[in-house]
Design a protein around this motif. Structure first.
Motif, mmCIF file in Angstrom:
data_model
loop_
_atom_site.group_PDB
_atom_site.id
_atom_site.type_symbol
_atom_site.label_atom_id
_atom_site.label_comp_id
_atom_site.label_asym_id
_atom_site.label_seq_id
_atom_site.Cartn_x
_atom_site.Cartn_y
_atom_site.Cartn_z
ATOM 1 N N ASP A 188 -3.711 8.371 8.034
ATOM 2 C CA ASP A 188 -4.171 7.130 7.430
ATOM 3 C C ASP A 188 -3.029 6.120 7.535
ATOM 4 O O ASP A 188 -1.952 6.314 6.965
ATOM 5 C CB ASP A 188 -4.540 7.386 5.964
ATOM 6 N N GLY A 189 -3.258 5.040 8.266
ATOM 7 C CA GLY A 189 -2.214 4.065 8.543
ATOM 8 C C GLY A 189 -1.732 3.292 7.332
ATOM 9 O O GLY A 189 -0.742 2.563 7.427
ATOM 10 N N LEU A 190 -2.396 3.419 6.202
ATOM 11 C CA LEU A 190 -1.922 2.745 4.995
ATOM 12 C C LEU A 190 -0.775 3.505 4.328
ATOM 13 O O LEU A 190 -0.152 2.989 3.407
ATOM 14 C CB LEU A 190 -3.075 2.522 4.010
ATOM 15 N N HIS A 191 -0.473 4.712 4.802
ATOM 16 C CA HIS A 191 0.717 5.421 4.328
ATOM 17 C C HIS A 191 1.948 4.738 4.921
ATOM 18 O O HIS A 191 2.006 4.471 6.127
ATOM 19 C CB HIS A 191 0.718 6.889 4.777
ATOM 20 N N PHE A 192 2.927 4.464 4.083
ATOM 21 C CA PHE A 192 4.193 3.972 4.600
ATOM 22 C C PHE A 192 4.799 5.076 5.464
ATOM 23 O O PHE A 192 4.685 6.266 5.153
ATOM 24 C CB PHE A 192 5.137 3.577 3.453
ATOM 25 N N ASP A 206 1.707 -0.472 9.718
ATOM 26 C CA ASP A 206 1.531 -1.286 10.917
ATOM 27 C C ASP A 206 0.575 -2.452 10.693
ATOM 28 O O ASP A 206 0.721 -3.509 11.301
ATOM 29 C CB ASP A 206 1.029 -0.424 12.076
ATOM 30 N N LEU A 207 -0.412 -2.255 9.832
ATOM 31 C CA LEU A 207 -1.382 -3.302 9.488
ATOM 32 C C LEU A 207 -1.585 -3.279 7.974
ATOM 33 O O LEU A 207 -1.481 -2.212 7.362
ATOM 34 C CB LEU A 207 -2.740 -3.050 10.161
ATOM 35 N N PHE A 208 -1.898 -4.418 7.393
ATOM 36 C CA PHE A 208 -2.141 -4.495 5.949
ATOM 37 C C PHE A 208 -3.628 -4.384 5.635
ATOM 38 O O PHE A 208 -4.123 -4.992 4.697
ATOM 39 C CB PHE A 208 -1.580 -5.797 5.370
ATOM 40 N N ARG A 209 -4.343 -3.635 6.421
ATOM 41 C CA ARG A 209 -5.774 -3.410 6.217
ATOM 42 C C ARG A 209 -6.067 -1.970 6.621
ATOM 43 O O ARG A 209 -5.257 -1.333 7.307
ATOM 44 C CB ARG A 209 -6.603 -4.395 7.023
ATOM 45 N N PRO A 210 -7.201 -1.422 6.231
ATOM 46 C CA PRO A 210 -7.493 -0.022 6.565
ATOM 47 C C PRO A 210 -7.454 0.226 8.077
ATOM 48 O O PRO A 210 -8.000 -0.547 8.867
ATOM 49 C CB PRO A 210 -8.908 0.177 6.005
ATOM 50 N N ARG A 234 3.092 -6.036 0.655
ATOM 51 C CA ARG A 234 3.805 -5.603 -0.555
ATOM 52 C C ARG A 234 4.335 -4.197 -0.306
ATOM 53 O O ARG A 234 3.822 -3.481 0.531
ATOM 54 C CB ARG A 234 2.933 -5.695 -1.789
ATOM 55 N N TYR A 235 5.347 -3.838 -1.090
ATOM 56 C CA TYR A 235 6.065 -2.600 -0.863
ATOM 57 C C TYR A 235 6.212 -1.821 -2.162
ATOM 58 O O TYR A 235 6.404 -2.416 -3.218
ATOM 59 C CB TYR A 235 7.460 -2.906 -0.302
ATOM 60 N N PRO A 236 6.163 -0.503 -2.103
ATOM 61 C CA PRO A 236 6.379 0.280 -3.321
ATOM 62 C C PRO A 236 7.843 0.209 -3.752
ATOM 63 O O PRO A 236 8.729 -0.056 -2.947
ATOM 64 C CB PRO A 236 5.993 1.700 -2.897
ATOM 65 N N LYS A 237 8.076 0.478 -5.028
ATOM 66 C CA LYS A 237 9.453 0.443 -5.538
ATOM 67 C C LYS A 237 10.273 1.623 -5.063
ATOM 68 O O LYS A 237 11.479 1.537 -4.916
ATOM 69 C CB LYS A 237 9.433 0.380 -7.063
ATOM 70 N N SER A 238 9.605 2.749 -4.858
ATOM 71 C CA SER A 238 10.313 3.930 -4.349
ATOM 72 C C SER A 238 9.379 4.671 -3.404
ATOM 73 O O SER A 238 8.172 4.424 -3.371
ATOM 74 C CB SER A 238 10.742 4.839 -5.502
ATOM 75 N N LEU A 239 9.953 5.569 -2.627
ATOM 76 C CA LEU A 239 9.188 6.318 -1.637
ATOM 77 C C LEU A 239 9.446 7.809 -1.787
ATOM 78 O O LEU A 239 10.577 8.227 -2.019
ATOM 79 C CB LEU A 239 9.567 5.876 -0.222
ATOM 80 N N THR A 240 8.388 8.589 -1.610
ATOM 81 C CA THR A 240 8.482 10.043 -1.681
ATOM 82 C C THR A 240 8.071 10.612 -0.330
ATOM 83 O O THR A 240 6.944 10.391 0.123
ATOM 84 C CB THR A 240 7.523 10.588 -2.772
ATOM 85 N N GLU A 241 8.983 11.328 0.295
ATOM 86 C CA GLU A 241 8.690 11.891 1.611
ATOM 87 C C GLU A 241 7.569 12.925 1.505
ATOM 88 O O GLU A 241 7.630 13.844 0.705
ATOM 89 C CB GLU A 241 9.956 12.535 2.182
ATOM 90 N N SER A 270 -2.273 -1.004 -0.316
ATOM 91 C CA SER A 270 -3.643 -1.158 -0.842
ATOM 92 C C SER A 270 -4.658 -1.525 0.235
ATOM 93 O O SER A 270 -5.859 -1.358 0.039
ATOM 94 C CB SER A 270 -3.652 -2.224 -1.941
ATOM 95 N N GLY A 271 -4.200 -2.050 1.373
ATOM 96 C CA GLY A 271 -5.124 -2.431 2.442
ATOM 97 C C GLY A 271 -5.785 -3.775 2.223
ATOM 98 O O GLY A 271 -6.793 -4.087 2.856
#
Length: 191
Positions: A166-170, A111-115, A144-151, A138-139
């Motif tokens: 923690d809102g930095l989790h996709f 939702d935000l690109f910061r902590p 930026r986006y990860p190449k893959s995602l793990t549920e 990274s906050g």
């Protein structure tokens, strides 16, 4: 760490919130579930939704009593948390056979690109799980986006349930396929 709490608020208050949001909200149509576009995955089906914004960028737009939610966030995350954004989202059920794959989700995002901390409050029982991924942003305020995602965890909407993480989790929502709609209140807390 992901905190899931059922019935943080008593049933009467849950009903008042549902009534305030579902009957009294100033809903606006949004053609997508979020502003981020995660590309290159076959498990994404982005869907439209209705949004009612109560607070955005620390500016109140419509009155909403955040206090019980803010106190819970302060207890678990930041002792001096403040509500940066609060909005209600409503997704309508899909009926087309084309969308029967229950593993499909909307665009994974932060939702935000910061902590920050993210809280989701489920207004009613529904399907349309929330999925939280292991990967984090990274906050550093750079999209930026990860190449893959793990549920990491999948949470099913239940009336009165609160999820705080923690809102930095996709993370992402998924569109309901059985119930008529899925409504949540999404909070972002910053310190």
């Amino acid at each position: 760490m992901i905190h899931v709490c059922d019935d943080l608020l008593d049933n009467e208050i849950q009903n008042q919130i549902a009534d305030q949001v579902l009957r009294g909200g100033l809903w606006k149509f949004s053609p997508t579930s979020c502003n981020m576009v995660y590309k290159g995955c076959d498990f994404i089906e982005d869907d439209s939704q209705f949004v009612c914004t109560y607070r955005d960028h620390n500016k109140e737009e419509i009155y909403f009593d955040y206090n019980p939610f803010q106190e819970y966030a302060k207890k678990l995350f930041y002792s001096h948390s403040k509500v940066w954004r609060c909005k209600a989202n409503m997704m309508i059920r899909k009926k087309l056979k084309l969308f029967e794959n229950k593993k499909k989700v909307n665009h994974p995002h932060v939702d935000l690109f910061r902590p920050h901390a993210t809280m989701i409050y489920y207004i009613h029982d529904s399907d349309g799980d929330t999925v939280i991924y292991e990967e984090k942003h990274s906050g550093d305020n750079v999209p930026r986006y990860p190449k893959s995602l793990t549920e990491m965890e999948r949470i099913t909407p239940k009336k009165g349930r609160v999820v705080l993480f923690d809102g930095l989790h996709f993370h992402t929502s998924s569109t309901p396929r059985k119930k008529r709609f899925r409504s949540v209140i999404n909070f972002n807390f910053v310190s």
